[in-house]
Each structure stands twice: as structure tokens, then as C-alpha cells.
Write a protein that holds these residues in place. Structure first.
Motif, mmCIF file in Angstrom:
data_model
loop_
_atom_site.group_PDB
_atom_site.id
_atom_site.type_symbol
_atom_site.label_atom_id
_atom_site.label_comp_id
_atom_site.label_asym_id
_atom_site.label_seq_id
_atom_site.Cartn_x
_atom_site.Cartn_y
_atom_site.Cartn_z
ATOM 1 N N GLY A 1 2.879 11.341 10.153
ATOM 2 C CA GLY A 1 2.780 10.395 11.270
ATOM 3 C C GLY A 1 2.870 8.964 10.791
ATOM 4 N N ALA A 2 2.187 8.668 9.696
ATOM 5 C CA ALA A 2 2.257 7.320 9.123
ATOM 6 C C ALA A 2 3.677 7.008 8.678
ATOM 7 N N SER A 3 4.326 7.996 8.054
ATOM 8 C CA SER A 3 5.704 7.799 7.590
ATOM 9 C C SER A 3 6.649 7.503 8.746
ATOM 10 N N LYS A 4 6.420 8.183 9.869
ATOM 11 C CA LYS A 4 7.256 7.957 11.059
ATOM 12 C C LYS A 4 7.109 6.509 11.538
ATOM 13 N N ARG B 1 0.852 -1.192 0.000
ATOM 14 C CA ARG B 1 0.000 0.000 0.000
ATOM 15 C C ARG B 1 0.881 1.232 0.000
ATOM 16 N N PRO B 2 0.464 2.284 -0.694
ATOM 17 C CA PRO B 2 1.193 3.556 -0.628
ATOM 18 C C PRO B 2 1.009 4.203 0.741
ATOM 19 N N VAL B 3 1.979 4.982 1.145
ATOM 20 C CA VAL B 3 1.938 5.610 2.460
ATOM 21 C C VAL B 3 0.706 6.494 2.605
ATOM 22 N N ALA B 4 0.318 7.206 1.555
ATOM 23 C CA ALA B 4 -0.849 8.090 1.636
ATOM 24 C C ALA B 4 -2.119 7.280 1.918
ATOM 25 N N GLU B 5 -2.245 6.126 1.314
ATOM 26 C CA GLU B 5 -3.410 5.266 1.537
ATOM 27 C C GLU B 5 -3.427 4.730 2.966
ATOM 28 N N LEU B 6 -2.258 4.350 3.467
ATOM 29 C CA LEU B 6 -2.172 3.875 4.845
ATOM 30 C C LEU B 6 -2.563 4.980 5.827
ATOM 31 N N GLN C 1 5.403 8.022 -5.507
ATOM 32 C CA GLN C 1 4.911 7.431 -4.254
ATOM 33 C C GLN C 1 5.928 6.464 -3.673
ATOM 34 N N ARG C 2 5.812 6.279 -2.383
ATOM 35 C CA ARG C 2 6.559 5.232 -1.714
ATOM 36 C C ARG C 2 5.535 4.189 -1.298
ATOM 37 N N VAL C 3 5.781 2.940 -1.718
ATOM 38 C CA VAL C 3 4.861 1.842 -1.453
ATOM 39 C C VAL C 3 5.502 0.914 -0.440
#
Length: 112
Positions: free
Chosen positions: A46-49, A31-36, A68-70
Motif C-alpha cells: 500500500g505504501a509502495s502504491k 526513508r526506506p519504503v518499509a519504514e514509511l 531497499q528502495r529509499v
């Protein structure tokens, strides 16, 4: 004794509920970070952290897909947790056996 940093110890990393939620979401696939972040209801930083911590302890892997980063689950990192919790299997089996015996005794008493 000082507590281990979350970025070096898988047990401390998964002690955080959001990180466990991320692992559950990633069981279904990358999943891409934005979706998570959207799914978790938290800002993307926060999700990225949380994802960084999970990556550093070897529980997730990431790749670039365009801009994107997946992220994907790398469950091999959970082996230590599985081995540790597996040590309690006998305890739980014995507890459930005792509970089952107790329930069976109660049923016999009610039938008499």
C-alpha cells in the motif's frame, strides 16, 4: 468533464490523506519504503502504491540502496500548489484584518 488521473495531476495526488502524510514524513529526510509503511501503519504494498503515485507526479524521488528502495521529497513538484494557494493569501489577510478590527472594537466596548 472527467477527473484527472492521480498519476498526472499533483492536486489529485495530494488529495489523498496518506500521500500527504508521506510527504510530511519525508520532510525530515529520505526513508526506506518499509519504514514509511511501518510509520503509516499500512502494508508495504500500500505504501509502495502511494509512493508510485507521488513519484509519477514529481513529488518524490527514489533510489536503490542495496535491496531497499529509499524515497525522498522533491518539493519542486509542489510549486504549482504553492502558487495556486498563494492566490488566496490576500483573501485570508483581509479576513484576519477584519477579525482583528472586530476584536479591537469588542475590547473598546468592554472598556467603556
Amino acid at each position: 468533464m472527467a477527473r484527472a488521473a492521480t498519476t498526472s495531476d499533483v492536486f489529485n495526488a495530494i488529495a489523498e490523506p496518506r500521500r500527504r502524510e508521506i510527504l510530511v514524513l519525508l520532510r525530515a529526510g529520505e526513508r526506506p519504503v518499509a519504514e514509511l509503511a511501518l510509520e503509516l501503519g499500512i502494508p508495504q504494498p500500500g505504501a509502495s502504491k502511494h509512493l508510485r503515485v507521488l513519484r509519477e507526479v514529481g513529488l518524490v524521488r527514489d533510489r536503490k540502496a542495496g535491496k531497499q528502495r529509499v524515497y525522498g521529497l522533491d518539493a519542486r513538484g509542489l510549486r504549482r500548489v504553492h502558487e495556486w494557494t498563494g492566490g488566496f493569501e490576500q483573501f485570508w489577510n483581509e479576513s484576519f484584518d477584519r477579525l482583528d478590527a472586530y476584536v479591537q472594537d469588542l475590547k473598546r466596548e468592554r472598556q467603556e
